[in-house]
Write an enzyme that holds these catalytic residues in place. Structure first.
Site, PDB file in Angstrom:
ATOM      1  CG  HIS A 151      -0.288   0.043   2.537  1.00  7.00           C
ATOM      2  ND1 HIS A 151       0.031  -1.114   3.213  1.00  7.00           N
ATOM      3  CD2 HIS A 151       0.126   1.060   3.341  1.00  7.00           C
ATOM      4  CE1 HIS A 151       0.600  -0.807   4.368  1.00  7.00           C
ATOM      5  NE2 HIS A 151       0.683   0.505   4.481  1.00  7.00           N
TER       6      HIS A 151
ATOM      7  CD  GLU B 171       3.728  -0.285   7.004  1.00 14.10           C
ATOM      8  OE1 GLU B 171       3.101   0.250   6.079  1.00 14.10           O
ATOM      9  OE2 GLU B 171       3.192  -0.610   8.074  1.00 14.10           O
TER      10      GLU B 171
ATOM     11  CG  HIS C 243       3.941   4.614   5.334  1.00 14.71           C
ATOM     12  ND1 HIS C 243       3.036   5.184   6.200  1.00 14.71           N
ATOM     13  CD2 HIS C 243       3.492   3.342   5.137  1.00 14.71           C
ATOM     14  CE1 HIS C 243       2.103   4.297   6.521  1.00 14.71           C
ATOM     15  NE2 HIS C 243       2.353   3.168   5.887  1.00 14.71           N
TER      16      HIS C 243
HETATM   17 CO    CO Z   1       1.357   1.316   6.227  1.00 14.58          CO
END
Ligand code: CO
Length: 137
Positions: A7, A130, A79
């Site tokens: 994502h 991430e 992020h």
């Molecule tokens: Co995230």
């Protein structure tokens, strides 16, 4: 090491407005807002055919994205999350390459119930990365 883009997270000052843009203008499938008090955010998941967008809005007074929105009042990309098969292996490899893992370096359970770690933006071309361990069948 990294697999799919899981994502992209976007911090937004107005969750309803951002949700409406993705749903009504871009025609994407969006979830209902979900409060994640443990993470200090309310999230709307935007489902795309090949990945997800997460619209993040601060929840509570200790939200990790409050500061980001202070410096980016219109919102912005916060992020991106890459999938890894083994988060401990990925972490150890990253550390061995001199990359900085944020926090205490121990994976935490993220917004999707999977173990995640965040990596220092200065080590990744200015982007907060991430990594997320996602079980694949
Ligand atoms: Co995230």
């Amino acid at each position: 090491m990294i697999g799919r883009l899981n994502h992209v997270a976007i911090a937004v000052p107005d969750l309803a407005a951002a949700t409406a843009t993705y749903r009504d203008v871009l025609g994407a499938k969006v979830s209902a807002p979900q409060d994640l008090p443990a993470h200090g955010v309310t999230v709307v998941f935007v489902e795309l055919p090949n990945t997800k967008i997460e619209l993040l809005h601060p929840l509570g007074d200790k939200s990790p994205i409050a500061k980001f929105l202070e410096s980016n009042p219109a919102g912005g990309i916060h992020h991106m999350s890459f999938e890894v098969e083994d988060i401990y292996k990925a972490r150890d490899q990253l550390k061995a390459s001199g990359k900085r893992v944020l926090g205490d370096g121990e994976p935490k359970i993220g917004a999707h119930g999977t173990p995640v770690l965040f990596l220092h933006p200065k080590d990744f071309a200015g982007a907060l990365v991430e990594i997320e361990e996602v079980a694949r069948k």
